[in-house]
Design a protein around this motif. Structure first.
Motif, PDB file in Angstrom:
ATOM      1  N   ALA A   1       0.850  -1.191   0.000  1.00  0.00           N
ATOM      2  CA  ALA A   1       0.000   0.000   0.000  1.00  0.00           C
ATOM      3  C   ALA A   1       0.882   1.236   0.000  1.00  0.00           C
ATOM      4  O   ALA A   1       1.875   1.297   0.728  1.00  0.00           O
ATOM      5  CB  ALA A   1      -0.908   0.007   1.222  1.00  0.00           C
ATOM      6  N   VAL A   2       0.511   2.219  -0.811  1.00  0.00           N
ATOM      7  CA  VAL A   2       1.176   3.510  -0.818  1.00  0.00           C
ATOM      8  C   VAL A   2       0.188   4.491  -0.201  1.00  0.00           C
ATOM      9  O   VAL A   2      -0.930   4.649  -0.698  1.00  0.00           O
ATOM     10  CB  VAL A   2       1.561   3.933  -2.255  1.00  0.00           C
ATOM     11  N   ILE A   3       0.601   5.118   0.912  1.00  0.00           N
ATOM     12  CA  ILE A   3      -0.314   5.975   1.675  1.00  0.00           C
ATOM     13  C   ILE A   3       0.338   7.316   1.994  1.00  0.00           C
ATOM     14  O   ILE A   3       1.541   7.491   1.836  1.00  0.00           O
ATOM     15  CB  ILE A   3      -0.764   5.293   2.984  1.00  0.00           C
ATOM     16  N   LYS A   4      -0.471   8.230   2.503  1.00  0.00           N
ATOM     17  CA  LYS A   4       0.043   9.511   2.981  1.00  0.00           C
ATOM     18  C   LYS A   4       0.786   9.267   4.295  1.00  0.00           C
ATOM     19  O   LYS A   4       0.330   8.482   5.139  1.00  0.00           O
ATOM     20  CB  LYS A   4      -1.109  10.499   3.193  1.00  0.00           C
TER      21      LYS A   4
ATOM     22  N   ALA B   1      -6.613   4.629   5.942  1.00  0.00           N
ATOM     23  CA  ALA B   1      -5.776   5.544   5.157  1.00  0.00           C
ATOM     24  C   ALA B   1      -6.594   6.556   4.364  1.00  0.00           C
ATOM     25  O   ALA B   1      -6.055   7.542   3.878  1.00  0.00           O
ATOM     26  CB  ALA B   1      -4.874   4.754   4.206  1.00  0.00           C
ATOM     27  N   LYS B   2      -7.883   6.335   4.258  1.00  0.00           N
ATOM     28  CA  LYS B   2      -8.736   7.197   3.427  1.00  0.00           C
ATOM     29  C   LYS B   2      -8.983   8.549   4.095  1.00  0.00           C
ATOM     30  O   LYS B   2      -9.383   8.619   5.252  1.00  0.00           O
ATOM     31  CB  LYS B   2     -10.070   6.504   3.185  1.00  0.00           C
ATOM     32  N   THR B   3      -8.723   9.619   3.331  1.00  0.00           N
ATOM     33  CA  THR B   3      -9.063  10.968   3.774  1.00  0.00           C
ATOM     34  C   THR B   3     -10.172  11.555   2.912  1.00  0.00           C
ATOM     35  O   THR B   3     -10.758  12.557   3.274  1.00  0.00           O
ATOM     36  CB  THR B   3      -7.847  11.918   3.693  1.00  0.00           C
ATOM     37  N   GLY B   4     -10.413  10.934   1.758  1.00  0.00           N
ATOM     38  CA  GLY B   4     -11.398  11.457   0.825  1.00  0.00           C
ATOM     39  C   GLY B   4     -10.812  12.476  -0.139  1.00  0.00           C
ATOM     40  O   GLY B   4     -11.518  12.997  -0.988  1.00  0.00           O
ATOM     41  N   GLN B   5      -9.542  12.758   0.005  1.00  0.00           N
ATOM     42  CA  GLN B   5      -8.869  13.727  -0.856  1.00  0.00           C
ATOM     43  C   GLN B   5      -8.048  12.995  -1.914  1.00  0.00           C
ATOM     44  O   GLN B   5      -7.637  11.847  -1.714  1.00  0.00           O
ATOM     45  CB  GLN B   5      -7.926  14.617  -0.031  1.00  0.00           C
TER      46      GLN B   5
END
Length: 112
Positions: A6-9, A81-85
Motif C-alpha cells: 500500500a502507498v499511503i500519505k 488511510a482514506k481521507t477522501g482527498q
C-alpha cells in the motif's frame, strides 16, 4: 501467500499500523517513497520564487500474509488511510511463491 503493498500519505501510518495490529498482522515493512499520480504534484514558494514539486512524499507499506487474510487487510488499510482527498494512495496485491526465515530456515507460512 500474498504480498499486500500500500502507498499511503505519511501522516496516516500510525492509524494504519494500529488497524493492522488489531486484526493480527505481526509484522510489516515501511519505506519512505516519493511519487505522483493524478495529483500531479503541487507548487511551493521558496525565497519568493514559486516552483513545481512533482514527486510527493508517501509511505509504502508491505505485508506478506496468507491468502485468506488479504481482504481483511485491504479493508483495514483502505478504511484507515482514506481521507477522501486526491492522493490517498493505492493498494496492490501480488502472489508470493516462497518465504524463508533466514534465522531458522523455516519456509512457507511457518516463516511468516
Amino acid at each position: 501467500m500474498k504480498l499486500v503493498m500500500a502507498v499511503i500519505k505519511p501522516f496516516k501510518l500510525d492509524e494504519v499500523r494500529s488497524a493492522l495490529m488489531t486484526i493480527g498482522v505481526h509484522g510489516l515493512t515501511v519505506t519512505e517513497v516519493k511519487g505522483f499520480g493524478r495529483q500531479k504534484g503541487h507548487t511551493e514558494i521558496y525565497r519568493g520564487a514559486e516552483y513545481q514539486v512533482s514527486f510527493l512524499p508517501k509511505l509504502k507499506i508491505e505485508v506478506v500474509l496468507p491468502d485468506e487474510a488479504v481482504e481483511e487487510v485491504i479493508h483495514a488499510i483502505q478504511s484507515t488511510a482514506k481521507t477522501g482527498q486526491i492522493g490517498d494512495g493505492k493498494i496492490f496485491v501480488y502472489p508470493v511463491d516462497q518465504v524463508v526465515r533466514i534465522r531458522t530456515g523455516e519456509t512457507g507460512l511457518d516463516a511468516l
